[in-house]
Write a protein that holds these residues in place. Structure first.
Motif, PDB file in Angstrom:
ATOM      1  N   GLN C 177      -2.256  -4.545   2.256  1.00 55.60           N
ATOM      2  CA  GLN C 177      -2.812  -3.421   2.339  1.00 55.60           C
ATOM      3  C   GLN C 177      -4.508  -4.204   1.499  1.00 55.60           C
ATOM      4  N   PHE C 178      -4.134  -4.590  -0.106  1.00 56.38           N
ATOM      5  CA  PHE C 178      -5.351  -4.916  -0.883  1.00 56.38           C
ATOM      6  C   PHE C 178      -5.907  -6.137  -0.376  1.00 56.38           C
ATOM      7  N   ILE C 179      -5.232  -6.975   0.475  1.00 57.54           N
ATOM      8  CA  ILE C 179      -6.264  -7.562   1.323  1.00 57.54           C
ATOM      9  C   ILE C 179      -6.822  -7.902   2.691  1.00 57.54           C
ATOM     10  N   TYR C 180      -6.362  -6.373   3.189  1.00 58.94           N
ATOM     11  CA  TYR C 180      -6.637  -6.461   4.032  1.00 58.94           C
ATOM     12  C   TYR C 180      -6.899  -4.566   4.893  1.00 58.94           C
ATOM     13  N   PRO C 181      -7.421  -4.037   3.811  1.00 63.52           N
ATOM     14  CA  PRO C 181      -7.440  -2.629   3.858  1.00 63.52           C
ATOM     15  C   PRO C 181      -7.636  -1.776   5.456  1.00 63.52           C
ATOM     16  N   GLU C 182      -8.301  -2.651   6.055  1.00 62.52           N
ATOM     17  CA  GLU C 182      -8.820  -2.825   7.577  1.00 62.52           C
ATOM     18  C   GLU C 182      -7.559  -2.259   7.987  1.00 62.52           C
ATOM     19  N   GLU C 223      -4.408  -0.139  -3.628  1.00 63.75           N
ATOM     20  CA  GLU C 223      -4.205  -0.465  -5.454  1.00 63.75           C
ATOM     21  C   GLU C 223      -2.891  -1.501  -5.963  1.00 63.75           C
ATOM     22  N   HIS C 224      -1.937  -0.350  -5.778  1.00 62.72           N
ATOM     23  CA  HIS C 224      -0.653  -1.137  -6.152  1.00 62.72           C
ATOM     24  C   HIS C 224      -0.464  -2.612  -5.580  1.00 62.72           C
ATOM     25  N   GLY C 225      -0.937  -3.365  -4.667  1.00 62.35           N
ATOM     26  CA  GLY C 225      -1.594  -4.419  -3.751  1.00 62.35           C
ATOM     27  C   GLY C 225      -1.668  -5.088  -4.723  1.00 62.35           C
ATOM     28  N   LYS C 226      -3.670  -4.617  -5.536  1.00 61.31           N
ATOM     29  CA  LYS C 226      -3.966  -5.261  -6.692  1.00 61.31           C
ATOM     30  C   LYS C 226      -3.200  -6.184  -7.540  1.00 61.31           C
TER      31      LYS C 226
END
Lengths: 247, 247, 247, 247, 247, 247
Positions: C177-182, C223-226
């Motif tokens: 989700q961090f890498i591909y928020p779309e 945000e977790h993903g980051k």
């Protein structure tokens, strides 16, 4: 001298005087209503250990499963495909050639292994010749089928005549009875068929419904087994020593 | 119940009540200056037979040679390549699945086999699912490494602490001493190195010149071996029964 | 430094000071009702590129398809057989060893790859040692599973507790989700099952009908993903540098 | 629609209306002193994604390493052996056929892949026909080499004439410059040789010392790249749609 | 009836009455200073065609290259590896079984092929049994070595006694002289060695410097060849017909 | 000069002046209602022998079975899998390279072989480069498809126009009629379909029910065949000599 009971420095020392090793190979397959599934491995291992004691040869671990595809319609049979067995033999011999072994003497307990083992030897010679290891192009393999030795053959003929048959034979059953007297099995046996022909697994079971090929294993007893053992160890020991002596 | 000492009708009958089989797998490789080359096969086989007695399980023939390529710079070591071992496992399981076995419990004596066995299970599930044989898509394999059981681990820690090391360990040496008291070896042992890293065969010998990885096998004795045997048989038997019970 | 964006003279120059290369490997497989099919490859690639920026390492092309046979009953999953993946790894490493690379650091995003990769390393060391190329017997491979790093593990525990599960986990979903928020997906999620056991593909789908193993990916957010990204890049960079420094 | 950014239920839904998937395949190999090592994968991937946007097709993960054995005397090149690549393609298509895909459209960026891909298609059709899965005997594969499309060919001829050459061509370099303007490389270029013949890797480097085959990539620029991209996407999209429409 | 000179509708019609086909297999290998490199293929092909005329059997294309690795230190010898030859046989038989052939009669001209052919039959039966094609589990293969027939053996003994030897024999040379009288070669021949042992290629040439094994091919002449031809065709025809008649 | 009719010392002598050899390769597959199953092998062999006479080249044994999987739904067709054919080519070239041959000129009679042969050449170059044999990294292979030569193409166009089609063409049928005038077949021929697409075997037969692809072989006659033969031998001889002359 069992390889499994040696340390690597002991193997290193052995190799300083002898490049030979014995590799027993059997099969895990049905042997009729009374024969043990491990018959071929049990016989090859026992004889190999006897030869090892007689000649001081290093004896490697028994290959317990061989080429027995035609038996796999009977429960409990296990088989490698020929192409797999060829790779197994190649891997064993590449490993042991790196150690310094040069003369491989296979004591075989199963007719169905013969063709694949010979093919494996050819494949392995070519592989070894391509390795960047000195002397691997001089590796020699020899196949010794204990049940085809002259003395064994004569004894079987003398004791059983035509009832020896060609699978689940009284001679091999007797030998397992000598080795494992606690595992002697009995069952009613009808007349055995011997078509003499082996094709695929389903076909084999159609032709030989109880797994035997023309044999009467009810004739076997442990005393016979002891005689087979002694004859086989003696003639196989001589064959191994001749192989070692050969240039 | 040793598969090798059964007849095919006995196997057929066994399968009517139980689809499980135990397959011991070891290795044939150096175990330092005093460890037996057959250590891993000897241990796996003994424990498997103990579990067989405890649980009534069918125990197949021991696979004596596994994946030990990193040991092949030491004399006497034999290894299959991973791709070969995968084919061997596939062939065993295809054969036994045709017989009707559905639950395969591998008792493993060698850390180096673990990765290849897991890969082999995956490969085999896919192969079995393609066979025109009912139920082969429900086959299950389980890997049980006796030396990683909780009880065995605790006992080794208690007896040897850090001297357990990670190859040619006193625990496995003790177990072989219990099984083969006539084959206890001694040799002067320097402090063992434990790089913790395993790459190729030549690299392994450079890092671990006498073959041990951080172990002191001089601490082993047959009495320890007996305790390891008992603990391992008990916890592995429980694991096998849980596996059988699992849906 | 991405290998794909270099010229061959640039690679030649890089090799004069560093024999190391990072190879990301993922998988293309179902990740439950909301996880992306490319999850494992996306995560491995992103972290590998982060490590490359951090350490100046050369980063090879991502291997997007791994060993995911047990997921192939779900649409869109692709898997190599273990024996195929072993050949792929062998071919990569033979090619890159000819170039002069000697230290291969795999950043892996998929638990199902681990066993086969380890088997592949063993197979490859043996192959490389037979090549007529200097130094190929000193090649080293290291497997780094980003999701098993200590910091990642602690973060997942802290954020999700037992809801992390073991497949289609919120941690990996968060990272994508961090890498591909779309490409954030939502769907109603029932309680996930976690049998803990993985056998064949049909069996997997029977046990885990929507593909998850005990996870609640609804807990994930970018945000977790980051945070996962940052922790993973930091600890994997340190691991890579330690690997390079190791003799 | 990128497979990597879908969930499995999304793939399941896609399959209800369309059995087609695009698989980009490139190579990781030297492209002369100024061409990127990833050129062939970069181009195939970009065009595949463009076609995916144009046509709504599902686009699978890019196969980044192909058959480039003849380039492996240059640092940084990676190649699968043809037999390995055939197994990779087989595994991809077996997996995706189980999902329900029936029409596989390969967008290829590397001339060296063509023969092996065609061989792989033949091998795979035979494998699929033996699977116990309905409809797998109707699978169709199509190979689309973007650089051999009529429009691309004409544009290259118009812009570069004979300086297009046949490896590390200005057209492919231009396309990578359009995609990665931050990775445009320059180097002094001598007159390129074009023997027209490709044998083994050592021979290739002897004949083409800097890796180019008769090309002048210095003529490339990002604007050209954009034009190649547009032409290639347009004509490849049409080809994909015709393939889908075909019985 | 030569398969090569039929159309597919003619084959279809043949299969309505007969499931048998003859497959000649030879070798391409040195046959001493005067024997033709194609000897084994030439003999197998000629006899197979003779049997075809005699019995109305379909005769497939001759397999001209077999397992002759041990001859490859002599110029002009070509060999398949055993594992390759097994795949070749498997592919032939899978193709022809799909056509409807069920009985494969191999007329073999080379002792070195025997083991690999037998292994190939076993491998192929197992492969055929897994195919989704009716009746492929009833396929039968038979190996007929023309040079080991009783009549051929007696004639060779009568004409040449011990000078028959075991490679580059006067009997096979005579047969090629009958078939290709324009290709009769002469050369001074020393006494031939017959070690009786075959290991790797380099070893073979060391033991048998001119390629012969104990034979005196100078005794051969075309008239002998004609007699061998007639005897071999007669006894091989009988064997083929018995094979067809067998259940 | 046919390899099969030479002795090994004659081959040794030939190699002192020429490293080239011609290897004919055909196929064994349906050629429509009137074309011979051996068409492709017959044509390749005849032309190869013609080129051998014209140029003095050594001509190896014809490979009679190639890659024809797509024809195997028609009785009598035999095919190797691509991976098998690659191994066959590798084995031939390894053997002959050990002899000293360095330039391999394949005269091919079957379009379906082209891709696999090219893949095989790549695979073989890599294998040869790893062998411990001098000069094997300089081996060159060339593929010459007689039916694609400019002169042959023009003659076919002139004689048959669009009725040449692309399988079971009048040109190849005419050539077999010239070679085997005793095996000229006739049958009523409907209009042939030419889908232009080749997928799996079942699909092929659905699209091309009688096996032809857009051809009218009824236009063929032996006189045409003679002209094709002469043109093909002339242009293929020139190509072989150019190949030999090339560095």
């Amino acid at each position: 001298m069992l390889l499994h009971l040696q340390t690597w420095p002991e193997v290193e020392q052995y190799l300083q005087t002898c490049p030979g090793i014995i590799l027993p190979i059997g099969s895990t397959e049905q042997h009729g209503p009374t024969g043990l599934i491990g018959t071929d491995a049990i016989c090859a291992e026992a004889i190999a250990q006897g030869v090892g004691e007689e000649t001081g040869a290093m004896v490697g671990p028994t290959i317990p499963v061989g080429m027995a595809l035609h038996h796999t319609s009977f429960p409990g049979s296990i088989s490698l495909r020929p192409t797999t067995l060829i790779l197994v033999i190649r891997d064993y011999l590449v490993s042991l050639s790196r150690s310094g072994f040069r003369k491989f003497f296979f004591i075989n307990g199963h007719g169905g292994n013969i063709a694949t083992l010979k093919a494996a030897f050819s494949e392995t010679y070519a592989t070894l010749a391509e390795l960047p290891v000195d002397g691997t192009d001089r590796v020699q393999c020899r196949l010794s089928n204990w049940f085809m030795g002259r003395g064994v053959y004569q004894l079987a003929k003398e004791l059983y005549g035509d009832d020896e048959g060609s699978h689940a034979t009284p001679s091999e059953v007797a030998l397992t009875q000598f080795i494992y007297p606690e595992a002697i099995k009995t069952a009613p046996l009808s007349e055995a068929v011997n078509s003499g022909r082996i094709y695929g697994a389903a076909d084999f079971r159609r032709r030989h419904p109880d797994g035997r090929m023309g044999s009467n294993p009810a004739l076997a007893n442990p005393e016979h087994g002891k005689r087979f053992y002694q004859v086989a160890v003696a003639e196989t020991s001589a064959a191994y020593q001749a192989f070692l002596a050969e240039e």
